[in-house]
Design a protein around this motif. Sequence first.
Motif, PDB file in Angstrom:
ATOM      1  N   ASP A   2       0.846  -1.201   0.000  1.00  0.00           N
ATOM      2  CA  ASP A   2       0.000   0.000   0.000  1.00  0.00           C
ATOM      3  C   ASP A   2       0.877   1.245   0.000  1.00  0.00           C
ATOM      4  OD1 ASP A   2      -2.416   1.297  -0.145  1.00  0.00           O
ATOM      5  OD2 ASP A   2      -2.771   1.301   2.015  1.00  0.00           O
ATOM      6  N   ILE A   3       1.879   1.245  -0.892  1.00  0.00           N
ATOM      7  CA  ILE A   3       2.773   2.390  -1.004  1.00  0.00           C
ATOM      8  C   ILE A   3       2.037   3.542  -1.692  1.00  0.00           C
ATOM      9  CG2 ILE A   3       4.893   3.268  -2.063  1.00  0.00           C
ATOM     10  CD1 ILE A   3       5.390   1.376   0.255  1.00  0.00           C
ATOM     11  N   LYS A   4       1.905   4.661  -0.993  1.00  0.00           N
ATOM     12  CA  LYS A   4       1.231   5.841  -1.530  1.00  0.00           C
ATOM     13  C   LYS A   4       1.621   7.045  -0.679  1.00  0.00           C
ATOM     14  CE  LYS A   4      -2.956   4.824   1.192  1.00  0.00           C
ATOM     15  NZ  LYS A   4      -4.423   4.592   1.126  1.00  0.00           N
ATOM     16  N   PRO A   5       1.400   8.263  -1.167  1.00  0.00           N
ATOM     17  CA  PRO A   5       1.795   9.458  -0.403  1.00  0.00           C
ATOM     18  C   PRO A   5       1.189   9.521   0.994  1.00  0.00           C
ATOM     19  CG  PRO A   5       1.303  10.058  -2.675  1.00  0.00           C
ATOM     20  CD  PRO A   5       0.908   8.613  -2.525  1.00  0.00           C
ATOM     21  N   GLU A   6      -0.034   9.011   1.153  1.00  0.00           N
ATOM     22  CA  GLU A   6      -0.687   9.064   2.463  1.00  0.00           C
ATOM     23  C   GLU A   6       0.019   8.222   3.514  1.00  0.00           C
ATOM     24  OE1 GLU A   6      -4.142   9.371  -0.547  1.00  0.00           O
ATOM     25  OE2 GLU A   6      -2.079   8.659  -0.457  1.00  0.00           O
ATOM     26  N   ASN A   7       0.829   7.264   3.092  1.00  0.00           N
ATOM     27  CA  ASN A   7       1.500   6.383   4.051  1.00  0.00           C
ATOM     28  C   ASN A   7       2.965   6.738   4.284  1.00  0.00           C
ATOM     29  OD1 ASN A   7      -0.757   4.902   4.683  1.00  0.00           O
ATOM     30  ND2 ASN A   7      -0.404   3.351   3.117  1.00  0.00           N
ATOM     31  N   PHE A   8       3.342   7.962   3.911  1.00  0.00           N
ATOM     32  CA  PHE A   8       4.670   8.485   4.246  1.00  0.00           C
ATOM     33  C   PHE A   8       4.480   9.758   5.066  1.00  0.00           C
ATOM     34  CE2 PHE A   8       5.946   5.929   0.571  1.00  0.00           C
ATOM     35  CZ  PHE A   8       7.108   5.338   1.040  1.00  0.00           C
ATOM     36  N   ILE A   9       5.009   9.768   6.279  1.00  0.00           N
ATOM     37  CA  ILE A   9       4.915  10.957   7.134  1.00  0.00           C
ATOM     38  C   ILE A   9       6.160  11.812   6.917  1.00  0.00           C
ATOM     39  CG2 ILE A   9       4.743  11.817   9.493  1.00  0.00           C
ATOM     40  CD1 ILE A   9       3.372   9.233  10.251  1.00  0.00           C
ATOM     41  N   VAL A  10       5.936  13.107   6.712  1.00  0.00           N
ATOM     42  CA  VAL A  10       7.037  14.054   6.485  1.00  0.00           C
ATOM     43  C   VAL A  10       7.216  14.887   7.749  1.00  0.00           C
ATOM     44  CG1 VAL A  10       7.895  15.926   5.034  1.00  0.00           C
ATOM     45  CG2 VAL A  10       6.456  14.138   4.031  1.00  0.00           C
ATOM     46  N   THR A  11       8.423  14.904   8.260  1.00  0.00           N
ATOM     47  CA  THR A  11       8.688  15.638   9.489  1.00  0.00           C
ATOM     48  C   THR A  11      10.067  16.280   9.428  1.00  0.00           C
ATOM     49  OG1 THR A  11       8.693  15.447  11.919  1.00  0.00           O
ATOM     50  CG2 THR A  11       9.684  13.637  10.678  1.00  0.00           C
ATOM     51  N   ASP A  12      10.337  17.155  10.369  1.00  0.00           N
ATOM     52  CA  ASP A  12      11.656  17.768  10.476  1.00  0.00           C
ATOM     53  C   ASP A  12      12.553  16.906  11.346  1.00  0.00           C
ATOM     54  OD1 ASP A  12      11.608  20.047   8.905  1.00  0.00           O
ATOM     55  OD2 ASP A  12      10.579  21.222  10.414  1.00  0.00           O
ATOM     56  N   GLY A  13      13.801  16.802  10.973  1.00  0.00           N
ATOM     57  CA  GLY A  13      14.739  16.026  11.773  1.00  0.00           C
ATOM     58  C   GLY A  13      16.131  16.621  11.710  1.00  0.00           C
ATOM     59  N   TRP A  14      17.076  15.940  12.315  1.00  0.00           N
ATOM     60  CA  TRP A  14      18.462  16.401  12.338  1.00  0.00           C
ATOM     61  C   TRP A  14      19.382  15.249  11.988  1.00  0.00           C
ATOM     62  CZ3 TRP A  14      19.316  21.557  13.386  1.00  0.00           C
ATOM     63  CH2 TRP A  14      18.248  22.256  13.935  1.00  0.00           C
ATOM     64  N   HIS A  15      20.500  15.552  11.372  1.00  0.00           N
ATOM     65  CA  HIS A  15      21.517  14.528  11.149  1.00  0.00           C
ATOM     66  C   HIS A  15      22.893  15.161  11.273  1.00  0.00           C
ATOM     67  CE1 HIS A  15      22.367  15.225   6.598  1.00  0.00           C
ATOM     68  NE2 HIS A  15      21.861  16.302   7.117  1.00  0.00           N
ATOM     69  N   ASP A  16      23.873  14.301  11.533  1.00  0.00           N
ATOM     70  CA  ASP A  16      25.244  14.764  11.733  1.00  0.00           C
ATOM     71  C   ASP A  16      25.990  14.819  10.410  1.00  0.00           C
ATOM     72  OD1 ASP A  16      24.931  14.966  14.497  1.00  0.00           O
ATOM     73  OD2 ASP A  16      25.368  12.829  14.766  1.00  0.00           O
ATOM     74  N   VAL A  17      26.611  15.963  10.136  1.00  0.00           N
ATOM     75  CA  VAL A  17      27.359  16.167   8.897  1.00  0.00           C
ATOM     76  C   VAL A  17      28.834  16.373   9.231  1.00  0.00           C
ATOM     77  CG1 VAL A  17      27.609  17.631   6.854  1.00  0.00           C
ATOM     78  CG2 VAL A  17      25.343  17.243   7.831  1.00  0.00           C
ATOM     79  N   PRO A  18      29.730  15.658   8.554  1.00  0.00           N
ATOM     80  CA  PRO A  18      31.163  15.842   8.818  1.00  0.00           C
ATOM     81  C   PRO A  18      31.594  17.282   8.552  1.00  0.00           C
ATOM     82  CG  PRO A  18      30.767  13.866   7.511  1.00  0.00           C
ATOM     83  CD  PRO A  18      29.474  14.618   7.542  1.00  0.00           C
ATOM     84  N   VAL A  19      32.461  17.803   9.411  1.00  0.00           N
ATOM     85  CA  VAL A  19      32.981  19.158   9.251  1.00  0.00           C
ATOM     86  C   VAL A  19      34.227  19.096   8.374  1.00  0.00           C
ATOM     87  CG1 VAL A  19      33.940  21.172  10.432  1.00  0.00           C
ATOM     88  CG2 VAL A  19      32.089  19.851  11.500  1.00  0.00           C
ATOM     89  N   GLU A  20      34.201  19.862   7.276  1.00  0.00           N
ATOM     90  CA  GLU A  20      35.345  19.856   6.365  1.00  0.00           C
ATOM     91  C   GLU A  20      36.595  20.400   7.062  1.00  0.00           C
ATOM     92  OE1 GLU A  20      34.577  21.829   2.699  1.00  0.00           O
ATOM     93  OE2 GLU A  20      32.711  20.746   2.290  1.00  0.00           O
ATOM     94  N   GLY A  21      37.691  19.698   6.867  1.00  0.00           N
ATOM     95  CA  GLY A  21      38.950  20.122   7.445  1.00  0.00           C
ATOM     96  C   GLY A  21      39.094  19.810   8.918  1.00  0.00           C
TER      97      GLY A  21
END
Length: 227
Positions: A152-171
Amino acid sequence: MRWTRSWSRYASISFSRNERNVLIPICAQATIHQSLPLHPNIVALHRTLETRSYLLLLLEFVPGEDLFYFLEQARDHYEPSDPVSGSPSDSDSGCSISSEISARTPPTPSLLSNLSPSKLLSRTRLKLIASMFGQMCDAVAVCHERGVFHRDIKPENFIVTDGWHDVPVEGAPGQTRRERRVVVKLTDFGLSTMDVQSADMDCGSAPYMSYGEGCFDFGTACSVGGH
């Protein structure tokens, strides 16, 4: 069935044990859902609890809206370009279309609903869409790796939310910084199965069904298009 938000990280759904015709498929759904590993793009089912009166599913609480909401926002708030100036027309209050949309949607995903010609194909928006689609594919791939077919893959079955992730710092080897991102999570395993071969017909949501669903194709079960 009753939804309850409890604490800040969990949500529960309760089912009456008197509804035997509902309880049996719900137990099957819970068993399949709990067979999946914890994944950032799948809503987690943490535990099932039973009392004399109810079956309760304790799920991860995900604040946000489903993907269909943002698609509808874009459609409902779209206004054609002004025939003279060629730019989007403003509302009576003087607010731009993008301002109206942003006021009604979470800050980061609101870019999905923006149909302003200057932002429709902007690099930022395309990167956002690519990131979201990649997360959706990751969620489905994890299901398939565990032998689970969502169906039952459809837009209604995906929840969109704000989140955070860790990004490597250049240098700066070994150092990371927190960066805000849009997170997409797959939910609702009510029609899922672990049967590789399925003879179920009309399983899924009609608007998203593949043509094979109406051609009596009893092939391998898959998740897309209502299978």
